[in-house]
Design a protein around this motif. Structure first.
Motif, PDB file in Angstrom:
ATOM      1  N   TYR A   1      -1.054  75.920  46.883  1.00  0.00           N
ATOM      2  CA  TYR A   1       0.494  76.000  46.963  1.00  0.00           C
ATOM      3  C   TYR A   1       0.512  77.121  46.809  1.00  0.00           C
ATOM      4  N   THR A   2       1.976  77.695  47.587  1.00  0.00           N
ATOM      5  CA  THR A   2       2.535  78.399  46.924  1.00  0.00           C
ATOM      6  C   THR A   2       3.999  78.628  46.908  1.00  0.00           C
ATOM      7  N   VAL A   3       4.078  78.227  45.714  1.00  0.00           N
ATOM      8  CA  VAL A   3       5.575  77.874  46.298  1.00  0.00           C
ATOM      9  C   VAL A   3       6.704  77.690  45.092  1.00  0.00           C
ATOM     10  N   GLY A   4       7.812  78.330  44.966  1.00  0.00           N
ATOM     11  CA  GLY A   4       9.173  77.942  43.780  1.00  0.00           C
ATOM     12  C   GLY A   4       8.703  77.114  43.131  1.00  0.00           C
ATOM     13  N   HIS A   5       9.119  76.813  41.553  1.00  0.00           N
ATOM     14  CA  HIS A   5       9.135  75.148  41.060  1.00  0.00           C
ATOM     15  C   HIS A   5      10.894  75.272  40.736  1.00  0.00           C
ATOM     16  N   PRO A   6      10.671  74.151  40.156  1.00  0.00           N
ATOM     17  CA  PRO A   6      10.450  72.902  40.755  1.00  0.00           C
ATOM     18  C   PRO A   6      10.663  72.266  42.598  1.00  0.00           C
ATOM     19  N   SER A   7       9.536  72.262  43.277  1.00  0.00           N
ATOM     20  CA  SER A   7       9.142  71.400  44.235  1.00  0.00           C
ATOM     21  C   SER A   7       9.413  70.629  44.703  1.00  0.00           C
ATOM     22  N   GLY A   8       9.507  69.539  45.795  1.00  0.00           N
ATOM     23  CA  GLY A   8       9.310  68.388  46.223  1.00  0.00           C
ATOM     24  C   GLY A   8       7.510  67.975  46.350  1.00  0.00           C
ATOM     25  N   TYR A   9       6.982  68.950  46.889  1.00  0.00           N
ATOM     26  CA  TYR A   9       5.236  69.427  46.943  1.00  0.00           C
ATOM     27  C   TYR A   9       4.894  68.782  45.674  1.00  0.00           C
ATOM     28  N   TYR A  10       5.029  69.710  44.513  1.00  0.00           N
ATOM     29  CA  TYR A  10       4.137  68.544  43.240  1.00  0.00           C
ATOM     30  C   TYR A  10       5.048  67.579  42.497  1.00  0.00           C
ATOM     31  N   LYS A  11       6.024  67.496  43.326  1.00  0.00           N
ATOM     32  CA  LYS A  11       6.617  65.857  42.467  1.00  0.00           C
ATOM     33  C   LYS A  11       6.115  65.189  43.366  1.00  0.00           C
ATOM     34  N   GLU A  12       6.325  65.358  44.316  1.00  0.00           N
ATOM     35  CA  GLU A  12       4.739  64.402  45.357  1.00  0.00           C
ATOM     36  C   GLU A  12       3.724  64.137  44.685  1.00  0.00           C
ATOM     37  N   ALA A  13       3.131  65.234  44.568  1.00  0.00           N
ATOM     38  CA  ALA A  13       1.782  65.389  44.644  1.00  0.00           C
ATOM     39  C   ALA A  13       1.902  64.228  42.946  1.00  0.00           C
ATOM     40  N   THR A  14       1.929  64.748  41.970  1.00  0.00           N
ATOM     41  CA  THR A  14       2.417  64.417  40.472  1.00  0.00           C
ATOM     42  C   THR A  14       2.098  62.824  39.808  1.00  0.00           C
ATOM     43  N   ALA A  15       3.500  62.831  41.133  1.00  0.00           N
ATOM     44  CA  ALA A  15       4.682  61.263  40.443  1.00  0.00           C
ATOM     45  C   ALA A  15       3.618  59.808  41.212  1.00  0.00           C
ATOM     46  N   GLY A  16       2.884  60.194  41.610  1.00  0.00           N
ATOM     47  CA  GLY A  16       2.323  59.114  42.590  1.00  0.00           C
ATOM     48  C   GLY A  16       0.829  58.447  41.854  1.00  0.00           C
TER      49      GLY A  16
END
Ligand code: GLU
Length: 327
Positions: free
Chosen positions: A199-214
């Motif tokens: 994924y190409t996105v600015g940080h921090p993003s909801g995407y990586y938070k969701e992916a790494t917080a499970g």
């Protein structure tokens, strides 16, 4: 007498016409514009919201009502602007470059001559994540796995393909490539239906938070051969993904990678006064704008004029000249 009646009837008729026209006139004073963004866990969606919020606050002054649409991303946004379905959109700087030059998705259709740049926004990194239990420690370990490379219409799909190619991998042959929208991928990794994803996105993003917080542990996998990628494509730059943004990720060190910029684009057909008003609101209230998303932390006004390859829209240019940001 008859004449007098006729005359008053005519006057009444005239009034009726005027009254009928009047409400239409009031409505015509509001210009409705739609901003195309990306998935709701990305940074484009809140970015569209931040811009719309600033402009809508001055609705009485400008008569502009901006709304935001969640879309498939950069390529979708550019194409929708070109056919007039959207007035504005957020798009990766590499995608803006390709559209203007008639490359990549635009090879058949040729240069998108009416595409106009307004400003650039935050930096976006190209990253790869994988489930820690999927035995993926390097990009080569993607072989045979289920990997999301992105939906058609997204900006990041081509970034994933470029990263893979520079490392001798082919998504059609080497693994089970999925073409999911970004918003769906973290959930699929978490529930075990996917092993990895780009994924190409600015940080921090909801995407990586969701992916790494499970509950399923996830880590960033470094993309090697960045120098090779930079040499081949003029629109990429080196960058680093900071692990402090994602305390749930398994990594202990920052991840070197490459990236692009998010840019705000429009069409030559959108009126100057509309583009001027939006540009002015964002730049005149720059300090407030910067607080609207943590990905804007490093923003400067000058930096927001970099990474633009389409001609700058005359409405934006008018503001930049007035503000002394351009000659
Ligand atoms: N860069 C992504 C794309 O164009 C979207 C990122 C975001 O929505 O923040 O596909």
């Amino acid at each position: 007498m008859k004449k007098a009646i006729m005359l008053s009837l005519a006057v009444l008729f005239g009034f009726a016409v005027l009254m009928g026209v009047a409400p239409v006139d009031v409505q015509a004073k509001t210009t409705f514009v739609t901003i195309g963004t990306g998935g709701i866990t990305g940074v484009y969606y809140p970015t569209g919201g931040a811009i719309a919020k600033m402009v809508n606050a001055k609705r009485d002054e400008y008569g502009i009502r901006a709304t935001v649409e969640s879309t498939g991303g950069s390529v979708f946004n550019i194409n929708a602007i070109m056919v007039g379905d959207l007035e504005f959109g957020v798009a990766q700087s590499d995608r803006q470059f390709q559209a203007v030059k008639g490359l990549a998705e635009w090879e058949d259709r040729g240069p998108q001559k009416d595409l106009r740049a307004v400003f650039s926004i935050h930096a976006e990194n190209v990253d790869l994540i994988a489930a820690a239990d999927a035995n993926i420690n390097t990009i080569q370990d993607l072989k045979g796995k289920r990997v999301n490379i992105g939906n058609v219409g997204s900006g990041y799909r081509q970034n994933a393909i470029d990263a893979l190619e520079a490392n001798g991998l082919n998504y059609e042959k080497d693994f089970n490539a999925e073409s999911l929208k970004a918003a769906e991928a973290p959930g699929m990794i978490q529930d075990g239906r996917m092993d990895a994803g780009f994924y190409t996105v600015g940080h921090p993003s909801g995407y990586y938070k969701e992916a790494t917080a499970g509950t399923r542990k996830v880590k960033f996998i470094e993309i090697p051969n960045v120098d090779k990628i930079l040499k081949k494509y003029p629109y990429y730059a080196k960058s680093v993904t900071l692990i402090k943004d994602y305390p749930g990720a398994e990594n202990t060190e920052d991840i070197p990678t490459f990236g692009v910029k998010a840019t705000f684009v429009t069409s030559a057909k959108v009126p100057d006064e509309v583009v001027y008003a939006i540009t002015k609101e964002v730049f005149d209230n720059f300090d407030t704008f910067k607080t609207l998303h943590p990905a804007y932390e490093g923003l400067t006004k000058e930096g927001m004029l970099e990474g633009l390859s389409a001609p700058i829209h005359p409405g934006a240019m008018k503001y930049y000249k007035e503000a002394g940001l351009m000659k």
